[in-house]
Each structure stands twice: as structure tokens, then as C-alpha cells.
Design a protein around this motif. Structure first.
Motif, PDB file in Angstrom:
ATOM      1  N   ASN A  66       7.592  23.108  -5.760  1.00 55.78           N
ATOM      2  CA  ASN A  66       6.276  22.819  -6.333  1.00 55.78           C
ATOM      3  C   ASN A  66       6.463  22.124  -7.684  1.00 55.78           C
ATOM      4  N   LYS A  67       5.718  21.034  -7.898  1.00 57.44           N
ATOM      5  CA  LYS A  67       5.924  20.232  -9.115  1.00 57.44           C
ATOM      6  C   LYS A  67       5.572  21.025 -10.378  1.00 57.44           C
ATOM      7  N   GLN A  68       4.479  21.772 -10.318  1.00 58.60           N
ATOM      8  CA  GLN A  68       4.065  22.537 -11.493  1.00 58.60           C
ATOM      9  C   GLN A  68       5.076  23.647 -11.797  1.00 58.60           C
ATOM     10  N   ILE A  71       0.831  -1.202   0.000  1.00 63.81           N
ATOM     11  CA  ILE A  71       0.000   0.000   0.000  1.00 63.81           C
ATOM     12  C   ILE A  71       0.869   1.256   0.000  1.00 63.81           C
ATOM     13  N   ARG A  72       0.589   2.119  -0.981  1.00 59.82           N
ATOM     14  CA  ARG A  72       1.246   3.428  -0.960  1.00 59.82           C
ATOM     15  C   ARG A  72       0.490   4.268   0.069  1.00 59.82           C
ATOM     16  N   HIS A  73       1.215   5.046   0.851  1.00 59.89           N
ATOM     17  CA  HIS A  73       0.581   5.854   1.896  1.00 59.89           C
ATOM     18  C   HIS A  73      -0.549   6.724   1.330  1.00 59.89           C
ATOM     19  N   GLY A 130       5.358   5.832  -3.326  1.00 59.54           N
ATOM     20  CA  GLY A 130       5.220   5.691  -4.772  1.00 59.54           C
ATOM     21  C   GLY A 130       6.429   5.018  -5.404  1.00 59.54           C
ATOM     22  N   ASN A 131       7.625   5.543  -5.137  1.00 60.69           N
ATOM     23  CA  ASN A 131       8.786   5.036  -5.868  1.00 60.69           C
ATOM     24  C   ASN A 131       9.427   3.809  -5.238  1.00 60.69           C
ATOM     25  N   SER A 132       9.437   3.717  -3.904  1.00 62.28           N
ATOM     26  CA  SER A 132      10.002   2.477  -3.330  1.00 62.28           C
ATOM     27  C   SER A 132       9.106   1.297  -3.714  1.00 62.28           C
ATOM     28  N   ASN A 170      11.954   3.804   2.439  1.00 60.20           N
ATOM     29  CA  ASN A 170      11.600   5.221   2.289  1.00 60.20           C
ATOM     30  C   ASN A 170      11.383   5.602   0.825  1.00 60.20           C
ATOM     31  N   GLU A 171      10.694   6.729   0.646  1.00 57.44           N
ATOM     32  CA  GLU A 171      10.550   7.311  -0.692  1.00 57.44           C
ATOM     33  C   GLU A 171      11.941   7.604  -1.239  1.00 57.44           C
ATOM     34  N   ARG A 172      12.065   7.605  -2.582  1.00 51.20           N
ATOM     35  CA  ARG A 172      13.385   7.932  -3.116  1.00 51.20           C
ATOM     36  C   ARG A 172      13.749   9.365  -2.714  1.00 51.20           C
ATOM     37  N   MET A 173      15.026   9.564  -2.502  1.00 53.49           N
ATOM     38  CA  MET A 173      15.480  10.887  -2.077  1.00 53.49           C
ATOM     39  C   MET A 173      15.435  11.800  -3.303  1.00 53.49           C
ATOM     40  N   TYR A 174      14.663  12.882  -3.198  1.00 48.22           N
ATOM     41  CA  TYR A 174      14.407  13.708  -4.375  1.00 48.22           C
ATOM     42  C   TYR A 174      15.415  14.834  -4.561  1.00 48.22           C
ATOM     43  N   GLY A 175      16.490  14.826  -3.752  1.00 50.78           N
ATOM     44  CA  GLY A 175      17.578  15.796  -3.923  1.00 50.78           C
ATOM     45  C   GLY A 175      17.075  17.237  -3.833  1.00 50.78           C
ATOM     46  N   ASN A 197       1.078  19.695  -3.826  1.00 50.81           N
ATOM     47  CA  ASN A 197       1.828  19.393  -5.054  1.00 50.81           C
ATOM     48  C   ASN A 197       3.319  19.722  -4.927  1.00 50.81           C
ATOM     49  N   LEU A 198       3.897  19.387  -3.783  1.00 53.04           N
ATOM     50  CA  LEU A 198       5.332  19.611  -3.562  1.00 53.04           C
ATOM     51  C   LEU A 198       6.095  18.287  -3.658  1.00 53.04           C
ATOM     52  N   PHE A 199       7.307  18.330  -4.215  1.00 56.76           N
ATOM     53  CA  PHE A 199       8.181  17.150  -4.166  1.00 56.76           C
ATOM     54  C   PHE A 199       8.502  16.860  -2.696  1.00 56.76           C
ATOM     55  N   THR A 200       8.331  15.615  -2.307  1.00 54.85           N
ATOM     56  CA  THR A 200       8.463  15.284  -0.887  1.00 54.85           C
ATOM     57  C   THR A 200       9.702  14.431  -0.597  1.00 54.85           C
ATOM     58  N   GLY A 201       9.864  13.337  -1.332  1.00 52.37           N
ATOM     59  CA  GLY A 201      11.033  12.480  -1.130  1.00 52.37           C
ATOM     60  C   GLY A 201      11.165  12.033   0.316  1.00 52.37           C
ATOM     61  N   CYS A 202      12.331  12.289   0.914  1.00 55.06           N
ATOM     62  CA  CYS A 202      12.581  11.813   2.284  1.00 55.06           C
ATOM     63  C   CYS A 202      12.195  12.831   3.355  1.00 55.06           C
ATOM     64  N   TRP A 255      13.034  13.282 -14.659  1.00 60.35           N
ATOM     65  CA  TRP A 255      13.461  13.181 -13.255  1.00 60.35           C
ATOM     66  C   TRP A 255      12.496  12.315 -12.449  1.00 60.35           C
ATOM     67  N   ARG A 256      11.205  12.488 -12.746  1.00 61.44           N
ATOM     68  CA  ARG A 256      10.208  11.803 -11.915  1.00 61.44           C
ATOM     69  C   ARG A 256       9.994  10.347 -12.298  1.00 61.44           C
ATOM     70  N   ARG A 257      10.111  10.030 -13.584  1.00 59.24           N
ATOM     71  CA  ARG A 257       9.686   8.686 -13.983  1.00 59.24           C
ATOM     72  C   ARG A 257      10.726   7.857 -14.721  1.00 59.24           C
ATOM     73  N   SER A 258      11.833   8.421 -15.133  1.00 56.50           N
ATOM     74  CA  SER A 258      12.813   7.577 -15.831  1.00 56.50           C
ATOM     75  C   SER A 258      13.417   6.607 -14.821  1.00 56.50           C
ATOM     76  N   TRP A 293       1.966  17.378   1.776  1.00 54.51           N
ATOM     77  CA  TRP A 293       2.728  17.918   0.627  1.00 54.51           C
ATOM     78  C   TRP A 293       2.218  17.378  -0.703  1.00 54.51           C
ATOM     79  N   ASN A 294       1.643  16.177  -0.720  1.00 54.99           N
ATOM     80  CA  ASN A 294       0.959  15.738  -1.951  1.00 54.99           C
ATOM     81  C   ASN A 294      -0.157  16.742  -2.252  1.00 54.99           C
ATOM     82  N   GLU A 295      -0.853  17.116  -1.183  1.00 56.25           N
ATOM     83  CA  GLU A 295      -1.983  18.046  -1.331  1.00 56.25           C
ATOM     84  C   GLU A 295      -1.518  19.378  -1.935  1.00 56.25           C
TER      85      GLU A 295
HETATM   86  O1  2PG Z   1       7.065  13.893  -4.167  1.00 54.30           O
HETATM   87  C1  2PG Z   1       7.373  12.695  -4.006  1.00 54.30           C
HETATM   88  O2  2PG Z   1       8.083  12.312  -3.074  1.00 54.30           O
HETATM   89  C2  2PG Z   1       6.881  11.679  -4.997  1.00 54.30           C
HETATM   90  C3  2PG Z   1       5.698  10.924  -4.494  1.00 54.30           C
HETATM   91  O3  2PG Z   1       4.692  11.732  -3.994  1.00 54.30           O
HETATM   92  O4  2PG Z   1       6.534  12.345  -6.158  1.00 54.30           O
HETATM   93  P1  2PG Z   1       6.562  11.704  -7.602  1.00 54.30           P
HETATM   94  O5  2PG Z   1       5.143  11.450  -7.966  1.00 54.30           O
HETATM   95  O6  2PG Z   1       7.194  12.766  -8.429  1.00 54.30           O
HETATM   96  O7  2PG Z   1       7.405  10.490  -7.597  1.00 54.30           O
END
Ligand code: 2PG
Length: 345
Positions: A213-215, A98-100, A274-276, A202-207, A109-114, A229-232, A105-107
Motif C-alpha cells: 500500500n502506497k500510504q 493514453i495511460r490506462h 504512468g511511467n512508461s 509495460n509499467e516500470r517494474m516496482y520491485g 492504492n497499491l504499487f502495481t508495476g508489472c 522511489w516513485r518520481r526520481s 490496484w490503483n483503486e
Molecule cells: O503502482 C504503479 O505501478 C504506478 C502507477 O500506478 O504507481 P506510481 O504512481 O507510484 O508510479
């Protein structure tokens, strides 16, 4: 079909041929058929209290002191674990991923990572709803990431489980933490589910994208660059982890710590990100680095796998706790649900 839609859709498929096969080969044929028939018309209560027996306190204390464990730690001793409802000899098990639920921060639309952000109100509701969907599926051990959004999701989901066991986070980070969190009742341990928190999930570290903000990032660097960056698979965001790097730790942890539990017949839930989870699904489903690009996971949607004779079989996402098809996947699932139905009728 988008991968996300596909992954949800297959959960709905009602496998009649599977059910027929199952019925042909099982001793409890008539019981199972009754169970399935009843499921079509009833939706039993979702959260029930379990009975908690006490007594034999002196013997329990002595045994607990000797065993030196907190709650049962299946990672340390899978074959001796007595925490779950599993038949130790079984070569079948269930795996729930299950993804959380939505985070604050999803709300936004911010990159969250770790960054360790809690669930939003909507995320809390999603976690509870997810719990209802899996409330009749056995869970013997829970793995979560070290991040609060995954832990909140696991705990909130388990409040809905019909079996009523108490999820307890193991604290093995120091000898003191281990010693101070010991439980001195075997009965209480049996009514508990060990929860193991691991940073490797943990979520991948988004550096340097964390907190952006994603947008706005897409507006600034271009949609294609941000999508890369997000999906490759192997292109990391600036100073962050690519999916490949995330997979190196998450999949290694899965193989070393979680797979042995499943192979020993333990039913496992993993609450992560999502990414782990994409990297673990890539491993389970043998997806290529091209195929994983289009794999999207919704927040708070549980996904079920069955492990049979060492093979992982994806079974999609249970929609309702009473969805008959889910319990026809294996004899153990059917019997477990039947036991719950009998207990709480
Ligand atoms: O911000 C993030 O940590 C992730 C998951 O919410 O975003 P993305 O959808 O870009 O992988």
C-alpha cells in the motif's frame, strides 16, 4: 502550474492563428471553415457501424495465402501496409498516448508495476470516455503494453471510434500463433486495426514495492524516500526499475518500432502506463531528468501529438470529439473528420 494540469490545459487552447494560417494555405479553405463552424454547434453520434463489404472471396483467399500475414502487420512492412486510412506519402501523422484507466490496484492504492491487474469499474468508464474524446481522430495502428489494463483501455476506447474499424491483437509469439490467427479476406483486413502488444511498454517494474500500500509504505519509510522511489529519474525502488531503466526499454522500443510508423504517415495510438509513458513523453518533449519529476499523468486521459516533417508537436488532450481546434492542427485531421461527418450525417 503542475505538469499534469499543464498537459491537460494546453489541449483546450483554441489556436485561431493556427487556423488562420491553415486556411490561408489550403485549397479546401471554404470547406474547412464550414467544418469548423458546424463543429461549434453540433456533436455528432459517437459510435457508428462501418459498412463491411463482402464478395470476391476466391481471389481474396489466394492473395491472403500468398501474403502470409494475419491482419496487416505494419511493423513488419510499414510501407506496404494497407490497413489504415493513411496516405502513404504523407509527412504528417497523429500520435495518441493514453495511460490506462484506473485499475483495481490503483483503486486500492497499491504499487502495481508489472503485476497484471485489470481495470476497475471506474477505469472502464474512463477508457470509454477517453474513446469518445478521440473518436474522430484517425488510428491506423495501436501499440499496447503486454498488461491487461492497457489492453482493456485500448479496446474499450476503440468501441467508441466513429470509423468502426475492429482492433485485432496480432499474435506473432510463435509460428503457430501467427498461422492460426490469419485473416483470409482483404476487405476484412482493411476494416481492422492491428494491435501490437509489447512488454517493453509495460509499467516500470516496482520491485519489492509491488502489492504494498502506497500510504503504508510512506508511513513506514518516510514520505521523501517513497517520493524518491516513485518520481526520481535514476533511483530505483528496492530491486525494481528506476524511470531511467524503464526509459531504456520503452524509449528504445518507441524509436525502433513506433517512430518509423509515424514517419511513414501512420496514425498511432499507444496505450500504456504512468511511467512508461512518462519516459516516452520525456523523449518527445525533451524534458530533463529534473523536469520529468513533476510530470504526472492522469488515468484514462488521451494526449495528442502531431508529427510534422519529423518533429513531434504536443497538442494536449482533446476534450470533446467535436472540439474544432483539434481538427485545425493539420489538413489530414480536418479532412478525416469531415469524411466521418459526411459518412454519418
Ligand atoms: O503502482 C504503479 O505501478 C504506478 C502507477 O500506478 O504507481 P506510481 O504512481 O507510484 O508510479
Amino acid at each position: 502550474m503542475a505538469a499534469e494540469v499543464y498537459y491537460q490545459a494546453i489541449g483546450i487552447v483554441q489556436s485561431h492563428s493556427h487556423l488562420n494560417n491553415f486556411n490561408r494555405h489550403q485549397k479546401h479553405q471554404s470547406n474547412i471553415v464550414r467544418l469548423v463552424a458546424r463543429d461549434f454547434v453540433s456533436c455528432n453520434g459517437l459510435s457508428r457501424r462501418s459498412t463491411n463489404r463482402s464478395g470476391r472471396r476466391n481471389c481474396t483467399v489466394i492473395r491472403s495465402l500468398a501474403s502470409q500475414t494475419s491482419v496487416v502487420d505494419p511493423v513488419l512492412s510499414p510501407s506496404r501496409s494497407n490497413a489504415g486510412d493513411s496516405n502513404k506519402k504523407s509527412n504528417e501523422a497523429a500520435l495518441i498516448l493514453i495511460r490506462h484507466g484506473e485499475s483495481l490496484w490503483n483503486e486500492k492504492n497499491l504499487f502495481t508495476g508489472c503485476v497484471d491487474v485489470p481495470l476497475s469499474k471506474k477505469g472502464i468508464d474512463e477508457a470509454i470516455e477517453a474513446g469518445k474524446r478521440i473518436s474522430s481522430i484517425p488510428v491506423d495502428v495501436i501499440f499496447t503494453s503486454a498488461l491487461i489494463r492497457a489492453q482493456m483501455t485500448a479496446m474499450l476506447a476503440m468501441t467508441q471510434h466513429r470509423r468502426g474499424k475492429v482492433p485485432i491483437i496480432l499474435h506473432n509469439e510463435s509460428e503457430r500463433a501467427k498461422s492460426w490467427s490469419q485473416v483470409f479476406s482483404e476487405d476484412t483486413k482493411k476494416q481492422s486495426i492491428p494491435v501490437i502488444a509489447a512488454w517493453q511498454l509495460n509499467e516500470r517494474m516496482y520491485g519489492e514495492l509491488q502489492g504494498l500500500n502506497k500510504q503504508e509504505t510512506a508511513d513506514r519509510y518516510g514520505k521523501e524516500q517513497v517520493h524518491e522511489w516513485r518520481r526520481s529519474y535514476d533511483i530505483p525502488p528496492p530491486n525494481g526499475e528506476s524511470l531511467e531503466m524503464c526509459a531504456q526499454r520503452a524509449v528504445a522500443y518507441f524509436r525502433d518500432q513506433i517512430e518509423p510508423q509515424l514517419l511513414s504517415g501512420k496514425n498511432v495510438m499507444i496505450s500504456a502506463h504512468g511511467n512508461s509513458l512518462r519516459s516516452i513523453i520525456m523523449y518527445l518533449d525533451k524534458l530533463t531528468s529534473q523536469e520529468v519529476i513533476s510530470l504526472e499523468l492522469s488515468t484514462g486521459i488521451p494526449m495528442l501529438y502531431i508529427i510534422k516533417e519529423g518533429r513531434f508537436i504536443r497538442r494536449g488532450s482533446p476534450i470533446r470529439p467535436s472540439e474544432a481546434g483539434v481538427y485545425a492542427y493539420t489538413k489530414r485531421l480536418a479532412l478525416y473528420k469531415q469524411k466521418l461527418d459526411d459518412m454519418f450525417q
